[in-house]
Design an enzyme around this catalytic site. Structure first.
Site, mmCIF file in Angstrom:
data_model
loop_
_atom_site.group_PDB
_atom_site.id
_atom_site.type_symbol
_atom_site.label_atom_id
_atom_site.label_comp_id
_atom_site.label_asym_id
_atom_site.label_seq_id
_atom_site.Cartn_x
_atom_site.Cartn_y
_atom_site.Cartn_z
ATOM 1 N N LEU A 197 11.349 1.464 6.598
ATOM 2 C CA LEU A 197 10.350 2.195 5.583
ATOM 3 C C LEU A 197 11.232 3.417 5.102
ATOM 4 O O LEU A 197 11.592 3.955 5.704
ATOM 5 C CB LEU A 197 9.076 2.220 5.798
ATOM 6 C CG LEU A 197 8.325 2.543 4.510
ATOM 7 C CD1 LEU A 197 7.982 1.308 3.680
ATOM 8 C CD2 LEU A 197 7.001 3.399 4.962
ATOM 9 N N GLU B 49 13.038 2.456 13.577
ATOM 10 C CA GLU B 49 12.050 3.502 13.292
ATOM 11 C C GLU B 49 11.024 3.511 14.268
ATOM 12 O O GLU B 49 10.801 2.764 15.228
ATOM 13 C CB GLU B 49 11.529 3.443 11.764
ATOM 14 C CG GLU B 49 10.775 2.166 11.549
ATOM 15 C CD GLU B 49 10.524 1.979 10.123
ATOM 16 O OE1 GLU B 49 10.273 2.773 9.568
ATOM 17 O OE2 GLU B 49 10.363 0.707 9.813
ATOM 18 N N LYS C 205 6.465 -1.766 1.859
ATOM 19 C CA LYS C 205 5.291 -1.242 2.662
ATOM 20 C C LYS C 205 3.916 -2.099 2.401
ATOM 21 O O LYS C 205 3.129 -2.102 1.640
ATOM 22 C CB LYS C 205 4.950 0.112 2.041
ATOM 23 C CG LYS C 205 3.953 0.932 2.925
ATOM 24 C CD LYS C 205 3.978 2.506 2.365
ATOM 25 C CE LYS C 205 3.204 3.410 3.298
ATOM 26 N NZ LYS C 205 3.243 3.449 4.729
ATOM 27 N N TYR D 185 0.795 -1.356 -0.024
ATOM 28 C CA TYR D 185 0.164 0.143 0.016
ATOM 29 C C TYR D 185 0.906 1.283 -0.097
ATOM 30 O O TYR D 185 2.074 1.200 -0.034
ATOM 31 C CB TYR D 185 -0.829 0.129 1.182
ATOM 32 C CG TYR D 185 -0.343 0.339 2.443
ATOM 33 C CD1 TYR D 185 0.508 -0.718 3.063
ATOM 34 C CD2 TYR D 185 -0.513 1.513 3.048
ATOM 35 C CE1 TYR D 185 1.154 -0.285 4.366
ATOM 36 C CE2 TYR D 185 0.004 1.729 4.382
ATOM 37 C CZ TYR D 185 0.904 0.934 4.979
ATOM 38 O OH TYR D 185 1.526 1.050 6.136
HETATM 39 N N1 PMP Z 1 7.846 3.976 9.016
HETATM 40 C C1 PMP Z 1 6.780 3.261 8.945
HETATM 41 C C2 PMP Z 1 6.880 1.768 9.623
HETATM 42 C C3 PMP Z 1 5.392 3.786 8.615
HETATM 43 O O1 PMP Z 1 4.661 3.365 8.575
HETATM 44 C C4 PMP Z 1 5.530 5.354 8.029
HETATM 45 C C5 PMP Z 1 4.453 5.753 7.263
HETATM 46 N N2 PMP Z 1 3.267 5.326 7.704
HETATM 47 C C6 PMP Z 1 6.824 6.048 7.682
HETATM 48 C C7 PMP Z 1 7.895 5.078 8.474
HETATM 49 C C8 PMP Z 1 6.977 7.065 7.125
HETATM 50 O O2 PMP Z 1 6.901 7.290 5.930
HETATM 51 P P1 PMP Z 1 6.290 8.460 5.082
HETATM 52 O O3 PMP Z 1 7.079 9.584 5.485
HETATM 53 O O4 PMP Z 1 6.520 8.182 3.648
HETATM 54 O O5 PMP Z 1 4.775 8.533 5.329
#
Ligand code: PMP
Length: 296
Positions: free
Chosen positions: A203, A179, A147, A33
């Protein structure tokens, strides 16, 4: 109409969107997603999100059912129909319906679903005071760069912080920061910003990349390197970033104040730079210097 969604070639109200129970997304969590922030009905860094979608699809060996141009065209009516100028567009691709068997089906008909959700601005008191977070052992799989819709570990880890009245769970694997359960994490020590590098353990956050660019533009020192648990716990500042939460200061970690317990000076600079960038690029008032254009 705010509840218009896209499902497999048709636009229809959310309540009418149905998928077969044998969809591999439902049965196995076999899908990926994206969440794309939309400001003033302009998708933010859509190209970056679609490139990450391609990376995720490659990671699960599922052919991309659409070109980037097709994705942009599919998303546009959802963005236009939504009640909110600022939105989060959620899109999901699964390996589709098939008799239940772990192995890929011979013939694959992917399920494509797109919807919009309201994107609320971070409340002023959260910007002013920051949020509390806890730490936990990162017990997810080893392909966190994908993702994947299979988010059970993230869900359970995030709930740990909800149970303690906190906004995020910050994850550590083998003593190193990875993270947040649903965000990227930065720390600041002695005026230097640090964040774990992109790897299979995190991610690749789109907001993370924006922060890296803005830090360079602001002349701030930022290093992408491994960060130990001790460094996290002794940081002067901690920030979390995501498409829906933008940049938020973490001012309490595991019940203890981070720094002086208030959002720090570098948070204020990067937060202001992010807001300025967003307004300049997304509200059509010209490009922020040194930063490429986002959007469709
Ligand atoms: N890490 C994880 C596990 C996430 O789920 C997300 C965002 N949903 C992020 C990092 C941040 O990614 P982004 O800045 O692209 O939203």
């Amino acid at each position: 109409m705010s509840d218009l969604v896209y499902l497999n070639g048709a636009y229809l109200p959310l309540a009418e969107a149905k998928i077969p129970v044998l969809d591999r997304g439902f049965i196995f969590g076999d899908g990926v997603y994206e969440v794309i922030p939309v400001y003033d009905r302009r998708p933010f860094r859509l190209d970056h999100h679609l490139q990450r979608l391609q990376h995720s699809l490659d990671g699960i060996r599922l052919a991309n059912p659409h070109s980037e141009a097709e994705w942009a065209a599919l998303i546009a009516p959802i963005v236009e129909a939504a009640d909110w100028d600022d939105q989060g567009v959620y899109l999901q691709v699964t390996r589709g319906p098939a008799p239940r068997d772990h192995a890929f089906p011979e013939e694959c008909r992917p399920t494509v679903f797109i919807m919009a959700m309201p994107l609320s601005a971070t409340p002023a008191e959260v910007v002013e005071q920051g949020v509390a977070a806890i730490t936990a052992e990162d017990n997810r799989w080893l392909r966190c760069d994908i993702k994947a819709i299979a988010l059970l570990a993230n869900v359970l880890l995030r709930q740990l912080s909800v149970d303690q009245g906190c906004a995020e769970t910050i994850l550590l694997r083998d003593g190193l920061l990875t993270e947040g359960a649903s965000s990227s994490i930065f720390i600041v020590k002695d005026g230097v910003i640090a964040a774990p590098p992109h790897s299979h353990l995190v991610l690749p956050g789109i907001t993370y990349d924006v922060v890296v660019e803005l830090a360079a533009q602001e002349g701030l020192s930022l290093v992408q390197r491994d960060i130990s648990e001790a460094e996290l716990c002794n940081a002067d500042e901690i920030w979390l970033t995501s498409s829906t939460k933008e940049i938020t200061a973490v001012t309490r970690l595991d019940g203890k104040a981070v720094g002086d317990g208030r959002p720090g000076p570098l948070f204020r600079r990067i937060h202001a730079a992010y807001q300025a960038y967003k307004h300049q690029v997304m509200r059509g008032r010209g490009l922020a210097p040194g930063v490429e254009e986002g959007g469709r």
